[in-house]
Design a protein around this motif. Structure first.
Motif, PDB file in Angstrom:
ATOM      1  N   ALA A 110       0.818  -1.217   0.000  1.00 36.84           N
ATOM      2  CA  ALA A 110       0.000   0.000   0.000  1.00 36.84           C
ATOM      3  C   ALA A 110       0.854   1.272   0.000  1.00 36.84           C
ATOM      4  CB  ALA A 110      -0.927  -0.001   1.203  1.00 36.84           C
ATOM      5  N   ASP A 111       2.047   1.208   0.582  1.00 37.98           N
ATOM      6  CA  ASP A 111       2.908   2.398   0.642  1.00 37.98           C
ATOM      7  C   ASP A 111       3.732   2.597  -0.627  1.00 37.98           C
ATOM      8  OD1 ASP A 111       4.673   0.300   0.927  1.00 37.98           O
ATOM      9  OD2 ASP A 111       5.678   1.096   2.703  1.00 37.98           O
ATOM     10  N   GLY A 112       3.516   1.753  -1.663  1.00 39.71           N
ATOM     11  CA  GLY A 112       4.220   1.894  -2.930  1.00 39.71           C
ATOM     12  C   GLY A 112       5.470   1.051  -3.046  1.00 39.71           C
ATOM     13  N   THR A 113       5.830   0.363  -1.982  1.00 37.08           N
ATOM     14  CA  THR A 113       6.992  -0.513  -1.996  1.00 37.08           C
ATOM     15  C   THR A 113       6.673  -1.771  -2.792  1.00 37.08           C
ATOM     16  OG1 THR A 113       7.631   0.271   0.190  1.00 37.08           O
ATOM     17  CG2 THR A 113       8.607  -1.804  -0.523  1.00 37.08           C
ATOM     18  N   VAL A 114       7.632  -2.227  -3.578  1.00 34.63           N
ATOM     19  CA  VAL A 114       7.482  -3.466  -4.336  1.00 34.63           C
ATOM     20  C   VAL A 114       8.478  -4.477  -3.775  1.00 34.63           C
ATOM     21  CG1 VAL A 114       7.691  -4.559  -6.601  1.00 34.63           C
ATOM     22  CG2 VAL A 114       6.775  -2.254  -6.418  1.00 34.63           C
ATOM     23  N   LEU A 147      12.013  -2.694  -3.562  1.00 31.05           N
ATOM     24  CA  LEU A 147      12.174  -1.473  -4.349  1.00 31.05           C
ATOM     25  C   LEU A 147      11.208  -0.411  -3.840  1.00 31.05           C
ATOM     26  CD1 LEU A 147      12.169  -3.278  -7.779  1.00 31.05           C
ATOM     27  CD2 LEU A 147      14.166  -2.518  -6.523  1.00 31.05           C
ATOM     28  N   ARG A 148      11.683   0.825  -3.778  1.00 32.16           N
ATOM     29  CA  ARG A 148      10.862   1.942  -3.299  1.00 32.16           C
ATOM     30  C   ARG A 148      10.987   3.124  -4.242  1.00 32.16           C
ATOM     31  NH1 ARG A 148      13.532  -0.247   1.036  1.00 32.16           N
ATOM     32  NH2 ARG A 148      12.199  -1.100   2.658  1.00 32.16           N
TER      33      ARG A 148
END
Length: 79
Positions: free
Chosen positions: A13-17, A29-30
């Protein structure tokens, strides 16, 4: 070269993969890198892209290079 398998990418949800390979975390990855990675996954073969980004791939010539006489000089191999 054999096709890479076993990669799964999960977007939080915070955009981290998070990229996992056979259940183990291979890369996190951020930010901009995560966005670039997701764009590349969407445009190409996801397994190949994840293998390349994580460095978990082989070229297929490791055994051939190890067996070459130039690389065996003076060393004894363990069997």
């Amino acid at each position: 070269m054999p096709q890479p398998r076993g990669f799964i990418c999960t977007q939080r949800a915070d955009g981290t993969v998070v990229v996992t390979h056979h259940g183990r975390t291979a890369a996190t990855l951020r930010g901009g890198r995560a966005e670039k990675f997701l764009a590349e996954v969407a445009s190409g073969d996801p397994q190949l892209v994840m293998a390349r980004w994580t460095g978990a791939y082989r070229f297929g010539n490791e055994r051939t290079a190890r067996e070459h006489p130039r690389n065996r000089s003076g060393r004894t191999r363990k069997r």
